[in-house]
Design an enzyme around this catalytic site. Structure first.
Site, PDB file in Angstrom:
ATOM      1  N   GLY A 172     -16.756 -26.461  -8.049  1.00  0.00           N
ATOM      2  CA  GLY A 172     -15.817 -26.028  -9.087  1.00  0.00           C
ATOM      3  C   GLY A 172     -14.426 -26.617  -8.975  1.00  0.00           C
ATOM      4  O   GLY A 172     -14.008 -27.066  -7.912  1.00  0.00           O
ATOM      5  N   VAL A 173     -13.695 -26.586 -10.110  1.00  0.00           N
ATOM      6  CA  VAL A 173     -12.372 -27.228 -10.125  1.00  0.00           C
ATOM      7  C   VAL A 173     -11.324 -26.469 -10.935  1.00  0.00           C
ATOM      8  O   VAL A 173     -10.136 -26.622 -10.720  1.00  0.00           O
ATOM      9  CB  VAL A 173     -12.498 -28.684 -10.651  1.00  0.00           C
ATOM     10  CG1 VAL A 173     -13.160 -28.722 -12.008  1.00  0.00           C
ATOM     11  CG2 VAL A 173     -11.147 -29.349 -10.738  1.00  0.00           C
ATOM     12  N   GLY A 174     -11.732 -25.598 -11.842  1.00  0.00           N
ATOM     13  CA  GLY A 174     -10.799 -25.051 -12.835  1.00  0.00           C
ATOM     14  C   GLY A 174      -9.610 -24.286 -12.303  1.00  0.00           C
ATOM     15  O   GLY A 174      -8.591 -24.181 -12.962  1.00  0.00           O
ATOM     16  N   GLU A 175      -9.728 -23.730 -11.103  1.00  0.00           N
ATOM     17  CA  GLU A 175      -8.661 -22.865 -10.599  1.00  0.00           C
ATOM     18  C   GLU A 175      -7.840 -23.478  -9.472  1.00  0.00           C
ATOM     19  O   GLU A 175      -6.728 -23.040  -9.199  1.00  0.00           O
ATOM     20  CB  GLU A 175      -9.276 -21.551 -10.093  1.00  0.00           C
ATOM     21  CG  GLU A 175     -10.064 -20.826 -11.156  1.00  0.00           C
ATOM     22  CD  GLU A 175     -11.051 -19.820 -10.571  1.00  0.00           C
ATOM     23  OE1 GLU A 175     -11.167 -18.731 -11.124  1.00  0.00           O
ATOM     24  OE2 GLU A 175     -11.688 -20.120  -9.554  1.00  0.00           O
ATOM     25  N   ARG A 232     -17.425 -21.284 -11.316  1.00  0.00           N
ATOM     26  CA  ARG A 232     -18.796 -21.230 -10.808  1.00  0.00           C
ATOM     27  C   ARG A 232     -19.747 -22.168 -11.539  1.00  0.00           C
ATOM     28  O   ARG A 232     -20.808 -22.507 -11.023  1.00  0.00           O
ATOM     29  CB  ARG A 232     -19.359 -19.800 -10.880  1.00  0.00           C
ATOM     30  CG  ARG A 232     -19.548 -19.266 -12.310  1.00  0.00           C
ATOM     31  CD  ARG A 232     -20.246 -17.912 -12.329  1.00  0.00           C
ATOM     32  NE  ARG A 232     -21.657 -18.003 -12.006  1.00  0.00           N
ATOM     33  CZ  ARG A 232     -22.608 -18.411 -12.852  1.00  0.00           C
ATOM     34  NH1 ARG A 232     -22.295 -18.760 -14.100  1.00  0.00           N
ATOM     35  NH2 ARG A 232     -23.861 -18.481 -12.490  1.00  0.00           N
ATOM     36  N   GLY A 243     -12.505 -25.465 -22.989  1.00  0.00           N
ATOM     37  CA  GLY A 243     -11.507 -26.514 -22.817  1.00  0.00           C
ATOM     38  C   GLY A 243     -11.677 -27.238 -21.494  1.00  0.00           C
ATOM     39  O   GLY A 243     -11.111 -28.290 -21.281  1.00  0.00           O
ATOM     40  N   GLN A 244     -12.490 -26.648 -20.598  1.00  0.00           N
ATOM     41  CA  GLN A 244     -12.659 -27.250 -19.265  1.00  0.00           C
ATOM     42  C   GLN A 244     -13.595 -28.445 -19.289  1.00  0.00           C
ATOM     43  O   GLN A 244     -13.740 -29.126 -18.281  1.00  0.00           O
ATOM     44  CB  GLN A 244     -13.126 -26.179 -18.264  1.00  0.00           C
ATOM     45  CG  GLN A 244     -14.616 -25.866 -18.244  1.00  0.00           C
ATOM     46  CD  GLN A 244     -15.081 -24.960 -19.371  1.00  0.00           C
ATOM     47  OE1 GLN A 244     -14.592 -25.044 -20.486  1.00  0.00           O
ATOM     48  NE2 GLN A 244     -16.027 -24.101 -19.091  1.00  0.00           N
ATOM     49  N   GLY A 245     -14.241 -28.685 -20.449  1.00  0.00           N
ATOM     50  CA  GLY A 245     -15.078 -29.881 -20.561  1.00  0.00           C
ATOM     51  C   GLY A 245     -16.480 -29.701 -20.011  1.00  0.00           C
ATOM     52  O   GLY A 245     -17.130 -30.666 -19.605  1.00  0.00           O
ATOM     53  N   SER A 246     -16.991 -28.470 -20.017  1.00  0.00           N
ATOM     54  CA  SER A 246     -18.304 -28.225 -19.417  1.00  0.00           C
ATOM     55  C   SER A 246     -19.425 -28.896 -20.195  1.00  0.00           C
ATOM     56  O   SER A 246     -20.373 -29.405 -19.603  1.00  0.00           O
ATOM     57  CB  SER A 246     -18.567 -26.730 -19.297  1.00  0.00           C
ATOM     58  OG  SER A 246     -18.386 -26.081 -20.528  1.00  0.00           O
TER      59      SER A 246
END
Ligand code: FES
Ligand code: FES
Lengths: 162, 763
Positions: free
Chosen positions: B714-717, B532, B490-493
């Site tokens: 990184g950005v997810g957290e 990461r 869902g993070q769009g990787s």
């Protein structure tokens, strides 16, 4: 486990169909196991999240709780029937343009509910959107994006009908 | 596509929609849930009803009488196909099915298989397990001293050097004690003008992705294919191969899209069990957990954090002592990594010369705890940013000014001794203050509605040293395919990685096809965790694309095309192979430099390749008659380096912040004797539309990560870091009471207000 199966007839995304169902089968199970329609998905299985949303005679139901046998004689519509072939519905386009999902597990439910919302309130404000969609959960929490998508869909619909 | 000239692609920084967007809005996207194989058996688990006990007997007689039951499997059957059936990333402590003992309520004890899941469920209810109950320990602080031990002996996996010394250690619940000493903390405290000490706690919460855990295994006895909703397919392959005593290439792990992960779907969850069951039955086996069962699978560490600071008269923090207890539950999962990797950031993003950290990973008789969006960081930020505000308040210094004075800036040493670079704590703090209009007069409310505001800043190191490998193929018509093991949950990787390929090859990102995790074709990737991937996989993807570009240039030279010419790629292939044929294969592999922290002092000259920072500002209203809190404004700021896809980045920040708001205000697993009593969305409240702040601003600061792929990281957290302390700090700002435990419910606020005016309520 009761084995008193029953044959039911209903319309699925506009086409008449027949199925054999057991009394305990839910609508989600029926759609997945017999029609390979996986867009309505079970998550909470308690009517609390909306991932399993399906329209029965035009009204949204929780497919995880709605017994398959009750679909006899109804018209069932699922997310798979929303697009016209490869042409997306304005609501679907709006969800893409507004980035209104991440993992997408909740998306079928939100799109069907948004269609129903726009039928009832063609130009909803923030409060109406929040209230109408309050029964659907998104763990990725794309709620702000969904509000934007609903508004965008409302404009798109207006231009389509105008 | 121009073959040879590497012109700036302009693909990084574009807010394109997700590559898989159409399949998600039409309901046709692939999840493991969709998978039904011919002859497949469904599994229902029989789970422990006691928190700690010896299994005296398992009676399956009645259950086997249910028509349609195929088989009931216990650890005895598992041991026949997998002689040492214990798994885990840090410790080999978790059995595939309980062997002799159970360690938490909900632990799988037996598996019932049937073609019809309803049959399996009915039969599972008829399995009778008899236990001899043992004393149990639930609290993390108590677990450190308790005579009740969860595991008689520690079994480190051998993968991590700092766990090796724990091999065979007996009679302790301590799975890792990470220590760090920087400077001379004792001296700093002895010379301090002020000393402040507080203790903060966080509760058990969990991921609850809307797609519950699900795995399918099929085997022919020689090879094994596992279709699984996993964030770490390469680890699953390695670990299943190890358990079976097979080489890696006999195990194939396929991962389609995930319906959310958040750190839950890491390492081994159901994969070892379905693998064993498929070998035992020689049939395809599917195990799909219910929402309730997610509550017995993995949680986020509850924690206790004692923090103490030495502060000078003029408001400089000169020393800090941190003691953190992590409640790891019955199996270590990745807890010991959290204890170390997050442990060393416990003093916060501050420039403190003298630091001492003790971070303890503890076993208890609760469901196992693991990584959850932040890898332990939100628990730490909660404590150190609450503590920071308390000090500022006590010293009558503006909390933003106090932070500004003590902030860790580029060029200075973090507590590990690593000199920080591109950290952006100052940029995030300043931007947050600006968006909050911090220097403007603030309306404090009136009557029964009091208003308050606060800002909190947190930071995180990357999980290092870890490896990613990628392959970029160019077909004879010039179209590109990326083979990449990063899992898109869902993070769009997929989209971000396609943009990196496109940037290098100067083609539109939308035209890149991404093949995600299938270990038969996608190369190794450590896992999708800890934000990461953008950095590590991003580099591997960049290198693979550059390799492909170099090979295309070589092909051009070979067929006599001048550098910089406009000859289309397909023409190059045709000239060489005389028809549309051939493939260019570019590969890339990346592992950053790293120096492991010294055991005992925790010092390292290079502890992480990059730092992530997130700041949150909250304005809120407290109703003094009820304790209800209403956020009126929320801003989230992060340093993500350069944003590859700004729209997806914003969505990540926003989603992370809202999720953390749930952990701050409503979410809490309730336990009675180790039994979770609210394992349902009816009783465990995750954020919905009604909980959304009326206005939310999510921004990234202008930044460039010097060693990141195209400046990204990184950005997810990052969106989670500052939320909880900003909320608590703003409440104190509004009504003068301090809440030190999460979640912050209206009842807690109301009770605190009553206690503050010396009219405490009865319990
Ligand atoms: S799965 Fe039906 S409402 Fe959640
Ligand atoms: S997009 Fe993941 S649950 Fe809504």
């Amino acid at each position: 486990m009761s084995t008193a199966n029953k044959t039911i007839h209903f319309t699925l995304n506009g086409r008449p169909v027949t199925a054999e169902v057991a009394p305990h089968h839910t609508l989600v199970e029926l759609l997945q196991n017999q029609f390979n329609l996986n867009g309505a998905r079970e998550s909470c299985a308690q009517g609390l999240c909306g991932c399993c949303t399906v329209l029965v005679d035009g009204k949204s139901v929780s497919g995880c709780l709605y017994l398959a046998s009750f679909a006899d004689g109804t018209a069932v519509d699922t997310i798979e029937g929303v697009a016209d072939g490869v042409a997306l519905d304005p609501v679907q386009e709006a969800f893409i343009e507004a980035g209104a999902f991440q993992c997408g597990f909740c998306t079928s439910g939100f799109i069907l509910m948004t269609k129903q919302l726009l039928d009832a309130h063609p130009a909803p404000d923030d409060d109406q959107i929040r209230h109408y969609l309050a029964g659907n959960l998104c763990r990725c929490a794309t709620y702000p994006e969904i509000i934007r998508a609903v508004k965008l869909a409302a404009t798109k619909r207006k231009t389509v009908t105008a | 596509m121009n073959a040879i000239t590497p012109t700036p692609g302009g693909q990084v920084g574009r807010s394109i929609p997700r590559l898989e967007a159409t399949s998600k809005v039409t309901g046709r996207v692939e999840y493991v849930h969709n998978l039904r194989l011919p002859g497949m058996l469904s599994v229902k688990l029989v789970r422990s009803t006691v928190a700690h006990g010896r299994i005296k007997s398992i009676d399956v007689e009645e259950a086997l009488k249910v028509p349609g039951v195929h088989r009931i499997v216990t650890s005895e059957d598992v041991l026949k196909v997998i002689p040492v059936p214990y798994y885990g990333p840090a410790f080999h402590d978790q059995p595939i099915l309980a062997i002799g003992k159970v360690h938490f309520v909900g632990e799988p004890v037996a598996a019932v298989l049937a073609s019809d899941p309803h049959v399996a469920e009915q039969a599972a209810r008829l399995v009778v397990v008899d236990y001899e109950e043992l004393p149990a320990v639930f609290d993390e602080v108590e677990a450190l001293k308790s005579k009740t031990v969860v595991h008689e002996q520690l079994k480190p996996a051998g993968t991590f050097p700092d766990l090796k010394h724990l091999h065979g250690v007996r009679d302790t619940n301590l799975a890792l004690d990470f220590q760090l000493v920087h400077g001379d903390p004792a001296k700093a405290f002895a010379e301090a003008d002020h000393v402040f000490e507080h203790t903060f706690r966080t509760q058990q919460v969990l991921h609850v992705p809307l797609e519950p855990y699900v795995s399918v295994a099929e085997t022919d006895g020689n090879t094994m294919t596992i279709h699984t909703a996993s964030q770490s397919p390469s680890f699953v392959r390695l670990e299943i191969a190890r358990l079976l005593g097979w080489v890696e290439n006999r195990v194939r792990v396929r991962v389609p899209f995930l319906g959310g992960g958040f750190g839950g779907k890491l390492y081994i969850k159901l994969e070892a069990l379905v693998a064993a069951l498929s070998l035992i039955t020689m049939r395809p086996v599917k195990l799909a957990l219910t929402m309730e069962e997610q509550f017995y699978t993995l949680t986020k560490h509850a924690s206790t954090f004692r923090i103490k600071s030495a502060v000078s008269k003029d408001g400089r923090v000169t020393g800090r002592e941190c003691e953190v207890w992590w409640n790891g539950g019955a199996y270590a999962d990745i807890g010991p990594r959290i204890t170390q990797k997050s442990g060393f950031t416990a003093p916060g993003p501050y420039d403190i010369e003298n630091v001492k950290i003790d971070s303890y990973a503890l076993y208890t008789n609760l469901p196992p705890a693991g990584a959850l969006r932040g890898f332990g960081i939100p628990q730490l930020v909660w404590a150190y940013e609450s503590h920071t505000d308390l000090i500022a308040r006590e010293l009558k210094i503006d909390p933003v000014a106090f932070r500004r004075k003590n902030l860790l800036r580029d060029g200075r040493e973090q507590a590990t001794g690593t000199v920080v670079r591109d950290m952006g704590a100052d940029a995030c703090l300043e931007r947050a203050a600006e968006l909050m209009n911090w220097d403007a007069p603030f309306d404090r409310g009136s009557g029964t509605i009091k208003r308050g505001r606060a800002i909190a800043v947190g930071f995180k190191a990357s999980i290092s040293p870890t490896t990613s490998v990628a392959v970029v193929n160019v077909a004879a018509d010039g179209s590109c395919t990326l083979f990449c093991g990063t899992v898109d949950m869902g993070q769009g990787s997929d989209t971000a990685m396609a943009q990196l390929v496109a940037e290098v090859l100067n083609i539109p990102a939308e035209t890149v096809r991404v093949v995600h995790s299938d270990t038969d074709v996608t190369p190794y990737d450590m896992a999708t965790l800890g934000s990461r991937s953008t950095f590590h996989m991003g580099h591997a993807v960049r290198l693979a694309a550059e390799d492909a570009r170099a090979k295309l240039a070589a092909l051009a030279t070979e067929v006599g095309v001048a550098p910089g010419s406009n000859v289309p790629i397909r023409e190059l292939f045709v000239r060489k192979y005389k028809m549309q044929a051939g493939t260019i294969v570019g590969t890339g592999s990346y592992i950053p430099d790293y120096t492991s922290p010294h055991q005992g002092t925790g010092q390292s000259a290079n502890v992480t390749p990059f730092w992530m920072v997130g700041a949150t500002g909250i304005e809120l209203e407290v109703d003094t008659e009820t304790g209800h809190v209403k956020i009126t404004k929320m801003i989230n700021v992060a340093d993500v380096g350069r944003a590859i896809n700004p729209k997806i980045v914003e969505s990540q920040l926003s989603g992370a912040a809202i999720m953390q708001l749930g952990f701050t205000t409503t979410e809490k697993m309730e336990f009675e004797g180790g039994q979770c009593t609210n394992a349902s969305f009816a009783d465990y409240k995750i954020p919905g539309f009604a909980d959304l702040p009326p206005t939310m601003t999510n921004v990234v600061v202008d930044a460039n990560q010097h060693n990141g792929p195209f400046g990204a990281k990184g950005v997810g957290e990052s969106g989670t870091f500052g939320v909880s302390p900003a909320y608590a700090n703003a409440i104190e700002d509004a009504v003068g009471v301090r809440i030190t435990t999460l979640p912050i419910t209206p009842e807690k606020v109301y009770r605190a207000m009553c206690a503050a005016r010396n009219e405490p309520l009865e319990d």
